[in-house]
Motif scaffolding. Structure first.
Motif, mmCIF file in Angstrom:
data_model
loop_
_atom_site.group_PDB
_atom_site.id
_atom_site.type_symbol
_atom_site.label_atom_id
_atom_site.label_comp_id
_atom_site.label_asym_id
_atom_site.label_seq_id
_atom_site.Cartn_x
_atom_site.Cartn_y
_atom_site.Cartn_z
ATOM 1 N N MET A 199 3.056 5.430 13.590
ATOM 2 C CA MET A 199 3.795 4.424 13.837
ATOM 3 C C MET A 199 3.164 3.317 14.033
ATOM 4 S SD MET A 199 6.917 5.835 16.617
ATOM 5 C CE MET A 199 5.604 6.340 17.661
ATOM 6 N N LEU A 200 1.671 3.275 14.573
ATOM 7 C CA LEU A 200 0.835 2.093 14.734
ATOM 8 C C LEU A 200 0.358 1.474 13.600
ATOM 9 C CD1 LEU A 200 -0.802 3.301 18.054
ATOM 10 C CD2 LEU A 200 0.968 1.022 17.740
ATOM 11 N N TYR A 201 0.125 2.401 12.414
ATOM 12 C CA TYR A 201 -0.685 1.871 11.423
ATOM 13 C C TYR A 201 0.348 1.473 10.115
ATOM 14 C CZ TYR A 201 -4.674 4.344 13.497
ATOM 15 O OH TYR A 201 -5.519 4.708 14.526
ATOM 16 N N SER A 202 1.454 2.166 10.131
ATOM 17 C CA SER A 202 2.167 1.686 9.062
ATOM 18 C C SER A 202 2.746 0.411 8.974
ATOM 19 C CB SER A 202 3.313 2.732 8.660
ATOM 20 O OG SER A 202 3.632 3.293 9.861
ATOM 21 N N PRO A 203 3.164 -0.377 10.154
ATOM 22 C CA PRO A 203 3.538 -1.520 10.239
ATOM 23 C C PRO A 203 2.784 -2.384 9.637
ATOM 24 C CG PRO A 203 4.139 -0.688 12.337
ATOM 25 C CD PRO A 203 3.263 0.285 11.573
ATOM 26 N N LEU A 204 1.316 -2.286 9.502
ATOM 27 C CA LEU A 204 0.264 -3.110 8.787
ATOM 28 C C LEU A 204 0.654 -3.506 7.525
ATOM 29 C CD1 LEU A 204 -3.125 -1.761 10.401
ATOM 30 C CD2 LEU A 204 -1.536 -3.342 11.511
ATOM 31 N N VAL A 205 1.207 -2.512 7.057
ATOM 32 C CA VAL A 205 1.378 -2.662 5.606
ATOM 33 C C VAL A 205 2.775 -2.633 5.122
ATOM 34 C CG1 VAL A 205 -0.777 -1.908 4.648
ATOM 35 C CG2 VAL A 205 1.195 -0.252 5.226
ATOM 36 N N MET A 206 3.755 -2.238 6.109
ATOM 37 C CA MET A 206 5.227 -2.219 6.022
ATOM 38 C C MET A 206 5.659 -3.566 5.272
ATOM 39 S SD MET A 206 7.728 0.044 5.911
ATOM 40 C CE MET A 206 7.109 1.255 7.102
ATOM 41 N N PRO A 207 6.542 -3.401 4.068
ATOM 42 C CA PRO A 207 7.263 -4.660 3.868
ATOM 43 C C PRO A 207 8.013 -5.511 4.744
ATOM 44 C CG PRO A 207 7.146 -2.951 2.222
ATOM 45 C CD PRO A 207 6.757 -2.361 3.264
ATOM 46 N N GLU A 208 7.772 -6.569 5.021
ATOM 47 C CA GLU A 208 8.545 -7.360 6.257
ATOM 48 C C GLU A 208 10.203 -7.321 5.866
ATOM 49 O OE1 GLU A 208 6.551 -10.856 5.576
ATOM 50 O OE2 GLU A 208 5.426 -10.728 7.391
ATOM 51 N N VAL A 209 10.485 -7.216 4.784
ATOM 52 C CA VAL A 209 11.962 -7.276 4.714
ATOM 53 C C VAL A 209 12.550 -6.047 5.334
ATOM 54 C CG1 VAL A 209 12.387 -8.631 2.701
ATOM 55 C CG2 VAL A 209 11.845 -6.262 2.394
ATOM 56 N N ILE A 210 11.744 -4.625 5.304
ATOM 57 C CA ILE A 210 12.282 -3.519 5.819
ATOM 58 C C ILE A 210 12.374 -3.745 7.335
ATOM 59 C CG2 ILE A 210 11.869 -1.019 6.280
ATOM 60 C CD1 ILE A 210 10.954 -0.819 3.256
ATOM 61 N N SER A 211 11.122 -4.039 7.873
ATOM 62 C CA SER A 211 10.913 -4.346 9.474
ATOM 63 C C SER A 211 12.139 -4.994 9.784
ATOM 64 C CB SER A 211 9.589 -4.654 9.785
ATOM 65 O OG SER A 211 8.690 -4.221 8.964
ATOM 66 N N GLY A 212 12.196 -6.212 9.141
ATOM 67 C CA GLY A 212 13.157 -7.148 9.797
ATOM 68 C C GLY A 212 14.621 -6.676 9.765
ATOM 69 N N LEU A 262 5.524 -5.782 15.601
ATOM 70 C CA LEU A 262 4.536 -6.019 14.595
ATOM 71 C C LEU A 262 2.990 -6.285 14.979
ATOM 72 C CD1 LEU A 262 4.289 -6.178 11.461
ATOM 73 C CD2 LEU A 262 4.298 -8.840 11.860
ATOM 74 N N THR A 263 2.786 -7.338 15.728
ATOM 75 C CA THR A 263 1.617 -7.688 16.127
ATOM 76 C C THR A 263 0.789 -6.779 17.020
ATOM 77 O OG1 THR A 263 2.250 -8.814 17.904
ATOM 78 C CG2 THR A 263 1.867 -9.940 15.877
ATOM 79 N N MET A 264 1.209 -5.931 17.730
ATOM 80 C CA MET A 264 0.774 -4.982 18.792
ATOM 81 C C MET A 264 -0.086 -3.891 17.799
ATOM 82 S SD MET A 264 3.460 -2.499 20.344
ATOM 83 C CE MET A 264 2.570 -1.016 20.838
ATOM 84 N N CYS A 265 0.421 -3.754 16.587
ATOM 85 C CA CYS A 265 -0.220 -2.670 15.786
ATOM 86 C C CYS A 265 -1.784 -3.329 15.437
ATOM 87 C CB CYS A 265 0.711 -2.576 14.638
ATOM 88 S SG CYS A 265 2.154 -1.793 14.961
ATOM 89 N N PHE A 266 -1.830 -4.423 15.128
ATOM 90 C CA PHE A 266 -2.921 -5.300 14.782
ATOM 91 C C PHE A 266 -3.901 -5.229 15.844
ATOM 92 C CE2 PHE A 266 -0.275 -6.763 11.373
ATOM 93 C CZ PHE A 266 -1.118 -6.818 10.197
ATOM 94 N N VAL A 267 -3.578 -5.454 17.062
ATOM 95 C CA VAL A 267 -4.288 -5.436 18.402
ATOM 96 C C VAL A 267 -4.804 -4.257 18.407
ATOM 97 C CG1 VAL A 267 -4.103 -5.789 20.768
ATOM 98 C CG2 VAL A 267 -2.957 -7.454 19.356
ATOM 99 N N THR A 268 -4.095 -2.868 18.214
ATOM 100 C CA THR A 268 -4.471 -1.790 18.447
ATOM 101 C C THR A 268 -5.705 -1.348 17.395
ATOM 102 O OG1 THR A 268 -2.178 -0.845 18.878
ATOM 103 C CG2 THR A 268 -3.585 0.779 18.317
ATOM 104 N N VAL A 269 -5.347 -1.984 16.205
ATOM 105 C CA VAL A 269 -6.758 -1.469 15.393
ATOM 106 C C VAL A 269 -7.953 -2.189 15.634
ATOM 107 C CG1 VAL A 269 -7.258 -1.898 12.897
ATOM 108 C CG2 VAL A 269 -5.088 -1.177 13.222
ATOM 109 N N VAL A 270 -7.806 -3.583 16.337
ATOM 110 C CA VAL A 270 -9.027 -4.252 16.504
ATOM 111 C C VAL A 270 -9.456 -3.769 17.905
ATOM 112 C CG1 VAL A 270 -9.897 -6.536 17.280
ATOM 113 C CG2 VAL A 270 -7.966 -6.632 15.575
ATOM 114 N N VAL A 271 -8.890 -3.455 18.649
ATOM 115 C CA VAL A 271 -9.160 -2.797 19.873
ATOM 116 C C VAL A 271 -9.814 -1.305 20.014
ATOM 117 C CG1 VAL A 271 -8.912 -2.212 22.240
ATOM 118 C CG2 VAL A 271 -8.083 -4.188 21.358
ATOM 119 N N GLN A 272 -9.110 -0.566 18.981
ATOM 120 C CA GLN A 272 -9.399 0.695 18.793
ATOM 121 C C GLN A 272 -10.830 0.715 17.989
ATOM 122 O OE1 GLN A 272 -6.758 3.096 16.492
ATOM 123 N NE2 GLN A 272 -7.920 4.827 16.845
#
Lengths: 271, 304
Positions: free
Chosen positions: A105-118, A144-154
């Motif tokens: 759930m945390l890694y896929s939003p990084l690449v998920m097309p925005e139209v789907i998330s939206g 969306l952005t917490m996933c990027f934070v997770t990757v950077v901090v992890q």
């Protein structure tokens, strides 16, 4: 003789230089033309701050800019909090049930097309009968952005030397204090970088914001986007230049923060 | 119990809040997309007839299941518009990913060969445009590509063309925009694998009589394949669903799937069809997403 294989060649240098020119030239041109006195975007009429003046008198644009800055600040803060907690769970939680789902759930939003998330978030908000506006966009951006934070901090957490926190615990620290006094100070640069990345991503998003916002509360990118569809306007060049300047300041602060704490450069890497 | 094990329990507690958040705002919404993709279009607010309401109990649920409408999916298969946009999205994504690889690889390779202290600077230079607004970067290209823009001016001044070339609203402009926007996503994972490579391997190859070209194709390139895969997935998946770039730079006679979804949703206000389009797009992306998830997990948790 063996040295020749690893030496940098002229081909290497040329491709690097051309690549960087390709990345930067369009932005430089945009910035230069924002200071153009002429109404025609393509004719150079001398230097002027006319379009900046225009922007600061454009109430609708200013309102959108304010909306974007507040959504960005709130969502980046929430995202940093949640993303850091998620990173701790993934990097230090060892094995637990539902871990694969969690990281998925945390890694896929990084690449998920925005139209789907939206679209999917909008349908949730409609089902919950939530009034669309500031908070729905903020929640969407946080997600969306917490996933990027997770990757950077992890990635920072996994590269740390764990013997320090283990030593603290051997000396009688409980895990929470060991984390607060030993681990946390070491990951601060990554957390700062994560916040800034989250803020910038929020400031940049058109698609998810278009789906999740309500009537009358457009963000800056939504306004820019609808203007851009109608063609190039000098005022837009000025606004874009201001956004670039803001981002530049953020980047300088971020790299300064990571230098100050003696962290390695990779903690600022987005992915 | 080891210190690690004791540390793990509060760490798992830390994950509870983000876990619930992601379930509520990432996983559950897909349920709604699926549900609405199976419902009928209606002229109402919101514009669909609900399929089922969990509050109505089991019997109602069973009755509702009998009424599930696959019309929206049937429409997707029967109408050329949808098939064509899926095909176009795939073609555009594959082509752009290949171009990105051809351009990104030499750049990443050049970066990896810079002296150590310059590598950080070069990486920063590649990351900064990624941090700069994506919309602004596309807008910058519209400035350059428009009818009386800089590119046409230069071409005219150099007498390469005699009349201005139409750049905007063409596929070439769209490819340019995509390559421009996604280049950092391709370069960074490639650079990460290339810079970690052991230089003594190349020296060994050379000592054993390999020419630089042979050393590259027999040693460097095969070892960089994980980076190639990561970069390709990082570009391919979002490009398939890309909306802003084709909308601003490509012509309007053939649409990518993201544009079709947007059109159904915002212009036609047909939420069920938009949802069905999203479900189909998601199904298409499941294999690359699973692969990407696995790569990401290996990279982030490999040494954990």
């Amino acid at each position: 003789m063996a040295r020749t294989v690893t030496r940098i060649t002229r081909f290497n240098m040329t491709s690097l230089a051309l690549g960087l020119a390709f990345l930067y030239l369009p932005i430089v041109i945009l910035v230069i033309y924002s200071f153009n006195a002429s109404r025609l975007v393509t004719v150079w009429g001398g230097w002027s701050l006319r379009w900046y003046h225009e922007f600061f008198n454009d109430a609708a644009m200013l309102e959108a800019a304010w909306m974007s800055l507040s959504v960005g600040t709130v969502s980046a803060t929430l995202a940093t909090l949640l993303g850091t907690l998620a990173a701790i769970g993934l990097a230090r939680g060892e094995r637990f049930r539902g871990r694969a789902l969690f990281s998925g759930m945390l890694y896929s939003p990084l690449v998920m097309p925005e139209v789907i998330s939206g679209l999917s978030l909008l349908l949730l908000f409609v089902a919950l009968n939530a009034e669309r506006g500031f908070w729905t966009v903020t929640i969407a951006h946080t997600t969306l952005t917490m996933c990027f934070v997770t990757v950077v901090v992890q990635s920072r957490l996994t590269s740390l030397d764990r013997s320090l926190e283990e030593a603290a615990m051997d000396l009688g620290c409980d895990p929470v204090r060991a984390f607060l006094f030993v681990t946390l100070p070491q990951i601060v640069p990554a957390i700062v970088a994560g916040w800034m990345l989250a803020f910038i991503l929020s400031l940049d998003d058109v698609v998810i914001a278009s789906f999740t916002t309500g009537p009358g509360s457009a963000t800056l990118p939504i306004r820019i986007y609808s203007e851009v569809r109608l063609g190039v306007k000098p005022e837009i060049n000025a606004i874009c230049t201001l956004v670039i300047a803001l981002i530049a300041v953020i980047i300088v602060v971020a790299s300064f923060a990571s230098k100050l704490s003696g962290a390695r450069g990779e903690s600022a890497a987005p992915l | 119990m080891s210190a690690r094990r004791i540390f793990a329990r509060p760490a798992r507690f830390a994950a509870i809040a983000p876990y619930l958040w992601m379930v509520l705002f990432f996983l559950v919404p897909f349920g709604f997309v699926l549900k609405i993709s199976l419902s009928q279009t209606a002229i109402a607010q919101p514009p669909y007839t609900p399929v089922f309401d969990f509050a109505e109990g089991r019997a109602a649920l069973a009755a509702a299941f009998a009424q599930l409408s696959f019309d929206d999916f049937r429409l997707l298969i029967s109408d050329d518009l949808y098939i064509l946009s899926y095909v176009r999205s795939l073609v555009v994504a594959v082509t752009s990913t290949l171009i990105l690889l051809l351009i990104g690889y030499p750049i990443a390779y050049g970066m990896a060969r810079l002296p150590q202290r310059w590598q950080g600077v070069a990486m920063m230079l590649v990351i900064v445009p990624f941090w700069t607004s994506f919309l602004i970067r596309i807008y910058a290209w519209i400035n350059i590509l428009q009818h009386d823009g800089l590119l046409n001016k230069i071409l005219l001044a150099l007498h390469i063309v005699s009349t201005p070339v139409v750049w905007l609203s063409t596929d070439s402009a769209m490819y340019l925009g995509i390559v421009y926007s996604y280049l950092p996503f391709m370069i960074l994972p490639l650079y990460a694998t290339l810079s970690r490579m052991d230089a003594s391997l190349l020296e060994a190859a050379s000592d054993l009589g390999a020419s630089p070209r042979q050393a590259f194709w027999l040693v460097t390139f095969p070892l960089s394949l994980p980076g190639v895969a990561a970069g390709a997935l990082l570009c391919f998946i979002p490009i398939v669903g890309e909306f802003v770039i084709p909308d601003l730079l490509a012509g309007s006679n053939s649409l990518m799937i993201g544009q079709t979804l947007w059109l159904e949703f915002f212009t036609n206000r047909d939420w069920p069809v938009a949802s069905a389009t999203a479900v189909a797009l998601l199904l298409l992306l499941v294999p690359p997403l699973v692969l990407y998830d696995r790569l990401q997990r290996r990279q982030l948790e490999g040494n954990g």
